[in-house]
Every structure is written in C-alpha cells, then in structure tokens.
Scaffold this active site. Structure first.
Site, mmCIF file in Angstrom:
data_model
loop_
_atom_site.group_PDB
_atom_site.id
_atom_site.type_symbol
_atom_site.label_atom_id
_atom_site.label_comp_id
_atom_site.label_asym_id
_atom_site.label_seq_id
_atom_site.Cartn_x
_atom_site.Cartn_y
_atom_site.Cartn_z
ATOM 1 N N LYS A 26 0.052 4.221 -0.369
ATOM 2 C CA LYS A 26 -0.659 5.404 0.152
ATOM 3 C C LYS A 26 -0.449 6.599 -0.803
ATOM 4 O O LYS A 26 -0.452 6.379 -2.004
ATOM 5 C CB LYS A 26 -0.222 5.700 1.586
ATOM 6 N N GLU A 31 -7.220 4.584 7.595
ATOM 7 C CA GLU A 31 -7.050 6.013 7.274
ATOM 8 C C GLU A 31 -8.272 6.576 6.549
ATOM 9 O O GLU A 31 -8.608 7.746 6.710
ATOM 10 C CB GLU A 31 -5.762 6.215 6.457
ATOM 11 N N ASN A 75 0.863 -1.176 0.000
ATOM 12 C CA ASN A 75 0.000 0.000 0.000
ATOM 13 C C ASN A 75 0.905 1.233 0.000
ATOM 14 O O ASN A 75 1.453 1.609 1.028
ATOM 15 C CB ASN A 75 -0.889 -0.037 1.259
ATOM 16 N N SER A 117 3.056 -1.876 10.665
ATOM 17 C CA SER A 117 4.476 -1.842 11.024
ATOM 18 C C SER A 117 5.236 -3.140 10.712
ATOM 19 O O SER A 117 6.080 -3.588 11.492
ATOM 20 C CB SER A 117 4.631 -1.470 12.496
ATOM 21 N N GLU A 162 -5.746 -4.853 10.600
ATOM 22 C CA GLU A 162 -4.742 -3.814 10.841
ATOM 23 C C GLU A 162 -5.110 -3.063 12.116
ATOM 24 O O GLU A 162 -5.979 -2.183 12.081
ATOM 25 C CB GLU A 162 -4.707 -2.830 9.667
ATOM 26 N N GLY A 214 1.842 2.448 10.809
ATOM 27 C CA GLY A 214 2.838 3.513 10.662
ATOM 28 C C GLY A 214 3.515 3.957 11.949
ATOM 29 O O GLY A 214 4.135 5.016 11.990
ATOM 30 N N HIS A 224 -9.785 0.930 4.587
ATOM 31 C CA HIS A 224 -8.529 1.152 5.318
ATOM 32 C C HIS A 224 -8.790 2.114 6.480
ATOM 33 O O HIS A 224 -9.594 3.049 6.361
ATOM 34 C CB HIS A 224 -7.469 1.729 4.374
HETATM 35 P P1 PGA Z 1 2.581 0.446 7.789
HETATM 36 O O1 PGA Z 1 1.151 0.644 7.060
HETATM 37 O O2 PGA Z 1 3.173 -0.827 7.239
HETATM 38 O O3 PGA Z 1 3.356 1.657 7.396
HETATM 39 O O4 PGA Z 1 2.312 0.356 9.233
HETATM 40 C C1 PGA Z 1 0.266 -0.418 6.886
HETATM 41 C C2 PGA Z 1 -0.999 0.052 6.241
HETATM 42 O O5 PGA Z 1 -1.489 1.130 6.604
HETATM 43 O O6 PGA Z 1 -1.565 -0.617 5.375
#
Ligand code: PGA
Length: 234
Positions: A11, A100, A9, A194, A156, A162, A98
């Site tokens: 983003k 976010e 991803n 992460s 997640e 993140g 997701h």
């Molecule tokens: P990350 O993001 O690996 O940077 O924690 C995962 C995600 O949001 O899909």
C-alpha cells in the site's frame, strides 16, 4: 501442493526509501528461491525501479508488481502511470480493483475492465481484487478465455481488510467456489484480508485458494517470512 502465490501489498508504505530498501532486502534474504511458491511484492510506484535493480544476483526470487496503473498507454494524464512504463522497468504484475481503489478513488467496474485489457495487452499479469461476485463478469467483460487464464483473482471481503477480522475458512471457501464456478475449477484464486502467520495456511488447505494477498504483515519482515515458509513444498 501446487504452486502457491504470495502477494505482498505494501500500500502507501513505507514512507522512506531507506525503509523500503531494508524491508525488501530482509525479505529477499529471508526467503528461499522457488520452493513451490511465487512471491510477488507490490510496493509504491516510486520504489519499483530501485527494488528491481536491488535484486542483483537474486533475480527471479521475488517478482514485482504495481498496485494500480492508468487505463491509457500515454498522453496528457497528469499523475498517471502507464502499464507500458511498468513493463519496461521489469514489473510483472499489477493489482487492479483493490477495494481501497474502488472506495476511495471511485474506481468503477468499467474502468477496471479497461485497465485489465491494457495490462494484458502489455504483457503484464493482472491481480484482480473483488469483494462481490458480480464484479467478476463486469471486470472481465470482453476478455478472451485464454487471457482470463493469466489473471489471478483475489477475494478480499471489504470488512476483513486491515481489521484483524479474517474471513472464516468455510465462508472463504464458499466464495472461492463461486469464483471457480464462473472461471473454471483450475483458475488460480487468492484470499486476502487480515492474514497472519497463524491463519494463512488454512486458506490454502481448507478454503482451497491458490495463494494469498497480504497487506499489514507484508511490512513486518519476520512475520512475512514466517508466513512464506509455511508454504515451502507443502
Ligand atoms: P490486510 O490487507 O492484510 O492488511 O488486511 C489486505 C489487502 O488490502 O490487500
């Protein structure tokens, strides 16, 4: 080991076309075809068509996914992208729900449910992200068992995205079992939050997920390729 899914991803990264191309070319060069894994890259919309064409002779090595889509096929919806458009340019997957999107764009379970249905109708595969178990039933409401079978469900934890604080394997496994209790033992599930080359394998071997949803390190070709290699015909 069964087939493992590795979803990247990106983003809202990288910000230039050239960087996107370089990242894609490096990953495409660095990974081997098949080897018991399915690598799915989900870049920003504007790069999808270009990256699809960039695959050239390497077709099928990397699959492409979008990070979101509209809940409508067409119409007066300024700024939206239709799943019909995504299908037409050769996209195969769409990340939906997701954290976010739920948090910063106020996406509701009802809206996510509508999008999942439309994505399935258009022959695309949803990658449904959840951070609470109750979201599953709401997000999959009214969808047949057969259609649910096509959905990758990613756990997640909000606090792990993140932050560099990945979920421990035991806790992740507990959540995985909760998903499987609802959707069946064989349903493909992913872990995200992460992930790095050091902790990745444990989510498959110890927490029994079928794959990973990777954010941060999917932008670092060396570490991403190293992570993918861990899964070659395990
Ligand atoms: P990350 O993001 O690996 O940077 O924690 C995962 C995600 O949001 O899909």
């Amino acid at each position: 080991m069964k087939k493992a899914f590795i979803v990247a991803n990106w983003k809202m990264n990288p910000v230039t076309f050239k960087e996107a191309e370089n990242l894609f070319v490096s990953v495409n060069k660095g990974i081997k075809k098949d080897k018991g894994i399915e690598v799915i890259i989900c870049p920003p919309f504007v790069y999808l068509n270009f990256l699809k064409k960039n695959q050239k002779g390497e077709k099928g090595k990397i699959r492409l996914g979008a990070q979101n889509c509209s809940s409508q096929e067409k119409g007066a919806l300024t700024g939206e992208i239709s799943p019909v458009m995504l299908k037409k340019i050769g996209c195969e997957y769409v990340i939906l729900g997701h954290f976010e999107r739920r948090k910063y764009f106020s996406e509701t379970d009802e809206g996510i449910n509508k999008k999942i249905k439309l994505v399935l109708k258009n022959g695309l595969k949803p990658i449904l992200c959840i951070n609470e178990i109750l979201q599953i039933k709401k997000d999959l409401k009214g969808i047949s068992k057969k259609e649910i079978g096509k959905i990758l469900v990613a756990y997640e934890p909000a606090w792990a995205i993140g932050t560099g604080k990945a979920c421990d394997y035991t806790q992740a496994k507990k959540f995985n079992l909760l998903i499987k209790k609802v959707l069946g033992k064989k349903h493909p599930t992913l872990y995200g939050g992460s992930i790095n080359a050091q902790n990745a394998l444990g989510y498959i071997q110890k927490s029994e997920f079928s794959g990973l949803l990777i954010g941060g390190i999917s932008l670092k070709p060396k570490e991403f390729i190293k992570t993918v290699e861990l899964f070659y015909n395990k």
